[in-house]
Design an enzyme around this catalytic site. Sequence first.
Site, mmCIF file in Angstrom:
data_model
loop_
_atom_site.group_PDB
_atom_site.id
_atom_site.type_symbol
_atom_site.label_atom_id
_atom_site.label_comp_id
_atom_site.label_asym_id
_atom_site.label_seq_id
_atom_site.Cartn_x
_atom_site.Cartn_y
_atom_site.Cartn_z
ATOM 1 N N GLU A 276 0.845 -1.227 0.000
ATOM 2 C CA GLU A 276 0.000 0.000 0.000
ATOM 3 C C GLU A 276 0.866 1.258 0.000
ATOM 4 O O GLU A 276 0.479 2.286 0.562
ATOM 5 C CB GLU A 276 -0.965 0.025 1.185
ATOM 6 C CG GLU A 276 -2.050 -1.016 1.139
ATOM 7 C CD GLU A 276 -2.847 -1.001 -0.139
ATOM 8 O OE1 GLU A 276 -2.887 0.053 -0.810
ATOM 9 O OE2 GLU A 276 -3.415 -2.056 -0.489
HETATM 10 C C1 LIG Z 1 3.241 -9.561 0.328
HETATM 11 C C2 LIG Z 1 2.894 -8.520 -0.683
HETATM 12 C C3 LIG Z 1 1.570 -8.300 -1.011
HETATM 13 C C4 LIG Z 1 1.245 -7.346 -1.969
HETATM 14 N N1 LIG Z 1 -0.062 -7.197 -2.357
HETATM 15 C C5 LIG Z 1 -0.347 -6.433 -3.452
HETATM 16 C C6 LIG Z 1 -1.660 -6.431 -4.035
HETATM 17 O O1 LIG Z 1 -2.583 -7.070 -3.548
HETATM 18 N N2 LIG Z 1 -1.869 -5.682 -5.145
HETATM 19 C C7 LIG Z 1 -0.871 -4.960 -5.736
HETATM 20 O O2 LIG Z 1 -1.132 -4.337 -6.750
HETATM 21 N N3 LIG Z 1 0.381 -4.937 -5.209
HETATM 22 C C8 LIG Z 1 0.670 -5.667 -4.095
HETATM 23 N N4 LIG Z 1 1.938 -5.672 -3.574
HETATM 24 C C9 LIG Z 1 2.953 -4.829 -4.188
HETATM 25 C C10 LIG Z 1 3.392 -3.690 -3.295
HETATM 26 O O3 LIG Z 1 2.388 -2.710 -3.207
HETATM 27 C C11 LIG Z 1 4.719 -3.142 -3.863
HETATM 28 O O4 LIG Z 1 5.709 -4.127 -3.586
HETATM 29 C C12 LIG Z 1 5.099 -1.817 -3.295
HETATM 30 O O5 LIG Z 1 4.218 -0.804 -3.735
HETATM 31 C C13 LIG Z 1 6.518 -1.410 -3.682
HETATM 32 O O6 LIG Z 1 6.758 -1.582 -5.043
HETATM 33 P P1 LIG Z 1 8.067 -2.422 -5.496
HETATM 34 O O7 LIG Z 1 8.086 -3.703 -4.762
HETATM 35 O O8 LIG Z 1 8.106 -2.469 -6.976
HETATM 36 O O9 LIG Z 1 9.283 -1.566 -4.958
HETATM 37 P P2 LIG Z 1 9.988 -0.359 -5.736
HETATM 38 O O10 LIG Z 1 8.959 0.557 -6.300
HETATM 39 O O11 LIG Z 1 10.996 -0.924 -6.677
HETATM 40 O O12 LIG Z 1 10.709 0.382 -4.521
HETATM 41 C C14 LIG Z 1 11.998 -0.013 -4.004
HETATM 42 C C15 LIG Z 1 12.464 1.084 -3.032
HETATM 43 O O13 LIG Z 1 12.617 2.325 -3.745
HETATM 44 C C16 LIG Z 1 11.839 3.346 -3.144
HETATM 45 N N5 LIG Z 1 11.290 4.217 -4.191
HETATM 46 C C17 LIG Z 1 10.728 3.858 -5.357
HETATM 47 N N6 LIG Z 1 10.342 4.937 -6.055
HETATM 48 C C18 LIG Z 1 10.638 6.008 -5.291
HETATM 49 C C19 LIG Z 1 10.490 7.417 -5.472
HETATM 50 N N7 LIG Z 1 9.883 7.937 -6.534
HETATM 51 N N8 LIG Z 1 10.931 8.231 -4.473
HETATM 52 C C20 LIG Z 1 11.510 7.715 -3.357
HETATM 53 N N9 LIG Z 1 11.678 6.400 -3.153
HETATM 54 C C21 LIG Z 1 11.260 5.550 -4.112
HETATM 55 C C22 LIG Z 1 10.751 2.617 -2.365
HETATM 56 O O14 LIG Z 1 10.272 3.400 -1.281
HETATM 57 C C23 LIG Z 1 11.488 1.360 -1.911
HETATM 58 O O15 LIG Z 1 12.193 1.619 -0.726
HETATM 59 C C24 LIG Z 1 2.271 -6.584 -2.587
HETATM 60 C C25 LIG Z 1 3.609 -6.818 -2.236
HETATM 61 C C26 LIG Z 1 3.922 -7.780 -1.310
HETATM 62 C C27 LIG Z 1 5.386 -8.027 -1.001
#
Ligand SMILES: Cc1cc2nc3c(=O)[nH]c(=O)nc-3n(C[C@H](O)[C@H](O)[C@H](O)COP(=O)(O)OP(=O)(O)OC[C@H]3O[C@@H](n4cnc5c(N)ncnc54)[C@H](O)[C@@H]3O)c2cc1C
Length: 429
Positions: A276
């Site tokens: 989220e």
């Molecule tokens: C167990 C689990 C359940 C989930 N359930 C759902 C679901 O039901 N539906 C769904 O759609 N998604 C779901 N997700 C996805 C989840 O919402 C994302 O993993 C999360 O939003 C982060 O995206 P990412 O993993 O691609 O990390 P990234 O976006 O790659 O982020 C990596 C790091 O970089 C930082 N970062 C990235 N962009 C920026 C920026 N512009 N400025 C500053 N910092 C930044 C982040 O804060 C983080 O620390 C789930 C994930 C998990 C692990």
Amino acid sequence: MNLTEPQAGTDLAAIKTRAERDGDRYRIRGQKIYITWGEHQMSENIIHLVLARLPDAPAGVKGISLFLVPKFLVDADGSKIERNDLRVVSVEEKMGIHSSPTCVMSYGDNDGAIGYLVGEEHNGLACMFTMMNNARLGVGLQGVAITERACQHAVAFAKERVQGIARGHTERSTIIHHPDVRRMLMQMRAIAEAGRALAYYASAQTDLAHHASAQADRAAFQRRVDLLIPIVKGWCTEMAQEATYLGVQVHGGMGFVEETGAAQHMRDARILTIYEGTTGIQALDLMGRKMLRDQGQAMAELIEEMKALKASLEGDLGDIGQRFEAGLAALETATRSYLSSVGDDPDLGSAVGVDYMMLAGNVTCAWLMAKAALAAQKHIDAGSSDEFYRHKISVARFFVERILPRGEAQRQMVEAGSASTMAIDADLF
Ligand SMILES: Cc1cc2nc3c(=O)[nH]c(=O)nc-3n(C[C@H](O)[C@H](O)[C@H](O)COP(=O)(O)OP(=O)(O)OC[C@H]3O[C@@H](n4cnc5c(N)ncnc54)[C@H](O)[C@@H]3O)c2cc1C
């Protein structure tokens, strides 16, 4: 909610899943990852809300539409007629929340999964945010829940485990009598009570934003809700890490072995600061959309309302009032500093956002805890001998003495700006 794709996590502008018009329906094709409860046998049907892009969509987040895509298509009377063209590809192995299946989903391997548009074309992110704002409050509350559970678990253990002879005891005592163990248990309890107060306060403001009779009042409550959502999500979930970490620590070596269950709270809590929207993204939301757009108006309103409490915190609660006032001054100074510096320091919001958000959380929680202490004092003054009221005041006092002072350090970090954070070139790391 199906937002995430391999290349589109935080950055939803990168979503590639496609939707094509097919009469009054749409055909959806693409892959989604990390979908919570994407597939299961717990209900007759599963209704996915999927973000996808139409062929003529503008680039970026303004070109995303929202579709309702059921696992089974149903006829007018709700009877299942056929399986939709979507499937689970795999279920992730995770460090925690093992009873929540996290799925890779594939849409439209054959003819395209049938989807129904929600809201307007290209306005899907705004529609999804209606749900996400609630979900963010919900995840904040998950932080409170795990904190509470870890706390109860640790208290039960501390009342049974016998080690050392505590001051005032003649025989070996249970560890709950050692002040350092008490510090950990009080810390956990204060985080749970403060987080609960914060999350419930935000929820009550949400109700008022919907149901207050005057339009101007509804708008003011909504401003408060919008401001609080990233703080509830960010503060309650970050503090749940601390609380569950302490829960393991109270158990000593037994915390590190799985048998006691203390480690599970820590592993389960770890996802809360990620899904989220990560803590960093909550902070960006607070520093950008919630603070810059209105030039700090919503925050100024909250600070003014908080200031009004100070006068009532007198007598037995005077010390709580003084510490609260110092915390509030730190928040006011940090807010002024941020709003006046961000124009010259474009990295500021992202570099210090988490510190500012935690400061705002610490102070808002202190305010709510002080209000609770005041309410408890009224009952005591009216003759109540219920221990609950004395405990409420004790936890509020602990909060302002032992957690709120972090706000002063957070103010200094906000005022320090982004320079040292960004001083080393990325390729020199
Ligand atoms: C167990 C689990 C359940 C989930 N359930 C759902 C679901 O039901 N539906 C769904 O759609 N998604 C779901 N997700 C996805 C989840 O919402 C994302 O993993 C999360 O939003 C982060 O995206 P990412 O993993 O691609 O990390 P990234 O976006 O790659 O982020 C990596 C790091 O970089 C930082 N970062 C990235 N962009 C920026 C920026 N512009 N400025 C500053 N910092 C930044 C982040 O804060 C983080 O620390 C789930 C994930 C998990 C692990």
